[in-house]
Design a protein around this motif. Structure first.
Motif, PDB file in Angstrom:
ATOM      1  N   LYS A   1       0.842  -1.193   0.000  1.00  0.00           N
ATOM      2  CA  LYS A   1       0.000   0.000   0.000  1.00  0.00           C
ATOM      3  C   LYS A   1       0.881   1.248   0.000  1.00  0.00           C
ATOM      4  N   ASP A   2       0.436   2.239  -0.761  1.00  0.00           N
ATOM      5  CA  ASP A   2       1.111   3.539  -0.784  1.00  0.00           C
ATOM      6  C   ASP A   2       2.594   3.412  -1.131  1.00  0.00           C
ATOM      7  N   LEU A   3       2.933   2.490  -2.004  1.00  0.00           N
ATOM      8  CA  LEU A   3       4.324   2.259  -2.402  1.00  0.00           C
ATOM      9  C   LEU A   3       4.756   3.302  -3.435  1.00  0.00           C
ATOM     10  N   PRO A   4       5.856   3.994  -3.211  1.00  0.00           N
ATOM     11  CA  PRO A   4       6.315   4.971  -4.212  1.00  0.00           C
ATOM     12  C   PRO A   4       6.840   4.264  -5.467  1.00  0.00           C
ATOM     13  N   ILE A   5       6.346   4.701  -6.596  1.00  0.00           N
ATOM     14  CA  ILE A   5       6.832   4.216  -7.890  1.00  0.00           C
ATOM     15  C   ILE A   5       7.516   5.398  -8.554  1.00  0.00           C
ATOM     16  N   ARG A   6       8.797   5.259  -8.803  1.00  0.00           N
ATOM     17  CA  ARG A   6       9.562   6.347  -9.385  1.00  0.00           C
ATOM     18  C   ARG A   6       9.482   6.288 -10.911  1.00  0.00           C
ATOM     19  N   LEU A   7       8.941   7.342 -11.469  1.00  0.00           N
ATOM     20  CA  LEU A   7       8.832   7.485 -12.908  1.00  0.00           C
ATOM     21  C   LEU A   7       9.771   8.612 -13.339  1.00  0.00           C
ATOM     22  N   PRO A   8      10.072   8.711 -14.629  1.00  0.00           N
ATOM     23  CA  PRO A   8      10.993   9.764 -15.068  1.00  0.00           C
ATOM     24  C   PRO A   8      10.550  11.174 -14.671  1.00  0.00           C
TER      25      PRO A   8
ATOM     26  N   ARG B   1       2.312   7.386  -5.949  1.00  0.00           N
ATOM     27  CA  ARG B   1       2.025   6.507  -4.811  1.00  0.00           C
ATOM     28  C   ARG B   1       0.616   5.944  -4.966  1.00  0.00           C
ATOM     29  N   PRO B   2       0.451   4.858  -5.739  1.00  0.00           N
ATOM     30  CA  PRO B   2      -0.879   4.257  -5.858  1.00  0.00           C
ATOM     31  C   PRO B   2      -1.368   3.759  -4.494  1.00  0.00           C
ATOM     32  N   ASP B   3      -2.669   3.648  -4.356  1.00  0.00           N
ATOM     33  CA  ASP B   3      -3.254   3.200  -3.095  1.00  0.00           C
ATOM     34  C   ASP B   3      -2.943   1.730  -2.830  1.00  0.00           C
ATOM     35  N   VAL B   4      -2.971   0.912  -3.885  1.00  0.00           N
ATOM     36  CA  VAL B   4      -2.670  -0.516  -3.779  1.00  0.00           C
ATOM     37  C   VAL B   4      -1.750  -0.872  -4.945  1.00  0.00           C
ATOM     38  N   VAL B   5      -0.690  -1.615  -4.646  1.00  0.00           N
ATOM     39  CA  VAL B   5       0.283  -1.965  -5.686  1.00  0.00           C
ATOM     40  C   VAL B   5       0.575  -3.460  -5.634  1.00  0.00           C
ATOM     41  N   PHE B   6       0.474  -4.091  -6.783  1.00  0.00           N
ATOM     42  CA  PHE B   6       0.895  -5.484  -6.955  1.00  0.00           C
ATOM     43  C   PHE B   6       2.187  -5.420  -7.767  1.00  0.00           C
ATOM     44  N   THR B   7       3.304  -5.521  -7.068  1.00  0.00           N
ATOM     45  CA  THR B   7       4.596  -5.249  -7.693  1.00  0.00           C
ATOM     46  C   THR B   7       4.976  -6.264  -8.759  1.00  0.00           C
TER      47      THR B   7
END
Length: 129
Positions: free
Chosen positions: A28-35, A40-46
């Motif tokens: 949850k709330d995992l930072p995804i670094r984009l260019p 920070r999506p609410d739910v992330v399935f990595t």
């Protein structure tokens, strides 16, 4: 606006509970670094690269429940439009980076959204460990 939490809203918690009951595990709330930004999506399935957002009807201009404020429209109109524009840009940037994006409205039933998430996960390839 300080009273509006960035994460752990009631709709998010309800969705996460529904997903967990289905046996799905996520971040949850995992930072995804984009260019161009950090998202920070609410739910992330990595592993499947699936990002799920639960959007508030007011803040993200829901076509069913979103309402435009009657006062201070010079502030609120552009503010809410920037939110919508940012959502579209985030979707495009995540997809360009190889992610699948699902967005749900806060008024949607958590069980139905969880069912959609589960279906999307079934359709996505899982990378080998």
């Amino acid at each position: 606006m300080r009273a509006n939490p960035r994460r752990d809203t009631k709709p998010e918690i309800a969705l996460r509970s529904a997903l967990h009951r289905r046996g799905l595990r996520f971040r949850k709330d995992l930072p995804i670094r984009l260019p161009e930004r950090v998202v920070r999506p609410d739910v992330v399935f990595t592993r499947q690269r699936l990002a799920v957002f639960v959007d508030g009807c007011f803040w993200h201009c829901c076509p069913i429940h979103g309402n435009a404020p009657k006062t201070n429209t010079g502030y609120w109109g552009p503010k809410l439009q920037r939110n919508v524009d940012r959502d579209h840009a985030v979707n495009e940037q995540l997809r360009a980076a190889g992610w699948t994006v699902l967005r749900a409205w806060e008024h949607e039933q958590p069980q139905e959204v969880a069912k959609s998430v589960e279906g999307a996960l079934r359709d996505l390839p899982t990378p080998a460990s």
